[in-house]
Design a protein around this motif. Sequence first.
Motif, PDB file in Angstrom:
ATOM      1  N   ASP A   1      19.970 -30.326 -40.330  1.00 13.68           N
ATOM      2  CA  ASP A   1      20.593 -31.491 -39.715  1.00 13.68           C
ATOM      3  C   ASP A   1      21.523 -32.208 -40.691  1.00 13.68           C
ATOM      4  OD1 ASP A   1      18.950 -31.317 -37.253  1.00 13.68           O
ATOM      5  OD2 ASP A   1      17.323 -31.739 -38.668  1.00 13.68           O
TER       6      ASP A   1
ATOM      7  N   MET B   1      22.350 -37.943 -27.675  1.00 12.10           N
ATOM      8  CA  MET B   1      22.413 -36.961 -28.741  1.00 12.10           C
ATOM      9  C   MET B   1      22.897 -37.638 -30.027  1.00 12.10           C
ATOM     10  SD  MET B   1      23.978 -33.223 -28.677  1.00 12.10           S
ATOM     11  CE  MET B   1      24.587 -32.404 -30.104  1.00 12.10           C
ATOM     12  N   ARG B   2      22.344 -37.209 -31.128  1.00 14.58           N
ATOM     13  CA  ARG B   2      22.661 -37.754 -32.438  1.00 14.58           C
ATOM     14  C   ARG B   2      24.076 -37.377 -32.852  1.00 14.58           C
ATOM     15  NH1 ARG B   2      22.411 -36.046 -37.453  1.00 14.58           N
ATOM     16  NH2 ARG B   2      21.830 -37.544 -39.011  1.00 14.58           N
ATOM     17  N   LYS B   3      24.825 -38.335 -33.395  1.00 16.54           N
ATOM     18  CA  LYS B   3      26.179 -38.089 -33.888  1.00 16.54           C
ATOM     19  C   LYS B   3      26.132 -37.991 -35.408  1.00 16.54           C
ATOM     20  CE  LYS B   3      30.858 -38.551 -33.712  1.00 16.54           C
ATOM     21  NZ  LYS B   3      31.350 -37.467 -34.499  1.00 16.54           N
ATOM     22  N   GLY B   4      26.547 -36.844 -35.947  1.00 14.06           N
ATOM     23  CA  GLY B   4      26.562 -36.646 -37.385  1.00 14.06           C
ATOM     24  C   GLY B   4      27.810 -37.228 -38.024  1.00 14.06           C
ATOM     25  N   GLN B   5      27.743 -37.404 -39.333  1.00 17.01           N
ATOM     26  CA  GLN B   5      28.858 -37.958 -40.085  1.00 17.01           C
ATOM     27  C   GLN B   5      29.172 -37.102 -41.294  1.00 17.01           C
ATOM     28  OE1 GLN B   5      27.742 -41.904 -41.309  1.00 17.01           O
ATOM     29  NE2 GLN B   5      28.355 -42.806 -39.372  1.00 17.01           N
TER      30      GLN B   5
ATOM     31  N   ASP C   1      25.067 -33.991 -40.157  1.00 17.51           N
ATOM     32  CA  ASP C   1      25.598 -34.798 -41.249  1.00 17.51           C
ATOM     33  C   ASP C   1      26.007 -33.868 -42.384  1.00 17.51           C
ATOM     34  OD1 ASP C   1      25.161 -37.377 -40.169  1.00 17.51           O
ATOM     35  OD2 ASP C   1      23.064 -37.322 -40.814  1.00 17.51           O
TER      36      ASP C   1
ATOM     37  N   ASP D   1      33.957 -39.725 -42.478  1.00 20.06           N
ATOM     38  CA  ASP D   1      33.594 -40.945 -41.769  1.00 20.06           C
ATOM     39  C   ASP D   1      33.312 -42.076 -42.752  1.00 20.06           C
ATOM     40  OD1 ASP D   1      33.426 -39.918 -38.949  1.00 20.06           O
ATOM     41  OD2 ASP D   1      31.980 -38.578 -39.909  1.00 20.06           O
TER      42      ASP D   1
ATOM     43  N   ARG E   1      31.466 -27.657 -38.564  1.00 17.45           N
ATOM     44  CA  ARG E   1      30.267 -28.496 -38.485  1.00 17.45           C
ATOM     45  C   ARG E   1      30.019 -28.896 -37.036  1.00 17.45           C
ATOM     46  NH1 ARG E   1      29.408 -34.158 -38.216  1.00 17.45           N
ATOM     47  NH2 ARG E   1      31.634 -34.426 -37.920  1.00 17.45           N
ATOM     48  N   SER E   2      28.759 -28.803 -36.607  1.00 17.72           N
ATOM     49  CA  SER E   2      28.427 -29.287 -35.262  1.00 17.72           C
ATOM     50  C   SER E   2      28.519 -30.807 -35.257  1.00 17.72           C
ATOM     51  CB  SER E   2      27.018 -28.832 -34.856  1.00 17.72           C
ATOM     52  OG  SER E   2      26.050 -29.599 -35.533  1.00 17.72           O
ATOM     53  N   ASP E   3      28.747 -31.376 -34.095  1.00 17.32           N
ATOM     54  CA  ASP E   3      28.916 -32.827 -33.980  1.00 17.32           C
ATOM     55  C   ASP E   3      27.665 -33.604 -34.382  1.00 17.32           C
ATOM     56  OD1 ASP E   3      31.513 -32.551 -33.136  1.00 17.32           O
ATOM     57  OD2 ASP E   3      31.025 -32.697 -31.010  1.00 17.32           O
ATOM     58  N   SER E   4      26.518 -32.950 -34.358  1.00 17.17           N
ATOM     59  CA  SER E   4      25.277 -33.656 -34.678  1.00 17.17           C
ATOM     60  C   SER E   4      24.861 -33.516 -36.142  1.00 17.17           C
ATOM     61  CB  SER E   4      24.147 -33.159 -33.778  1.00 17.17           C
ATOM     62  OG  SER E   4      23.901 -31.791 -34.025  1.00 17.17           O
TER      63      SER E   4
END
Length: 166
Positions: free
Chosen positions: A101, A1-5, A134, A151, A129-132
């Motif tokens: 996203d 799963m994609r990790k957002g910043q 940005d 981040d 914010r969801s973890d995925s």
Amino acid sequence: MRKGQIAIYYGAGKGKTSVSLGRGIRALGDDLRVVMIQFMDYHNHKEIAFLEKLEPDFRIFHFEKYREQTNMTEEVRKEISSEIRYAFNFAKKILDTGECDMLMLDGILECIEEGYLTEAEVLEMLDKRSDSMDMILTGNHLTDGIAQKADCIYQIVPEKAGNVCS
């Protein structure tokens, strides 16, 4: 799963919005959906008008009306406050629904600096914010609390500025 910043572009220099837009266009290349909400930005509608052609994958919203006057009366300040509050609530709705996203909050740091929003309100929003997802925040001044959530932090500082660079 994609990790957002959470990325922040701040400082007195010009180019914070332009850098954010570049990040948003790169996100489009990765098939991500981008939403940009402009806060405290009255004069750069021409700069972003071409991006409306990228809808529905890149959507831009600005809720403040254009004002020619520079006289900040109490009435004008109340109008701006109402417009910023509407934009802020819209951003929270986007976080709740997960419509994108990448969520870009252009000028939101100025809203804290000018007293339209509190640092605590923005921190609470960042926690939703969801973890995925940005998020990109821009403005002139960065608070310590928001810096701790980020981040990536980039300070835009002019080394030499003239009329050509404006």
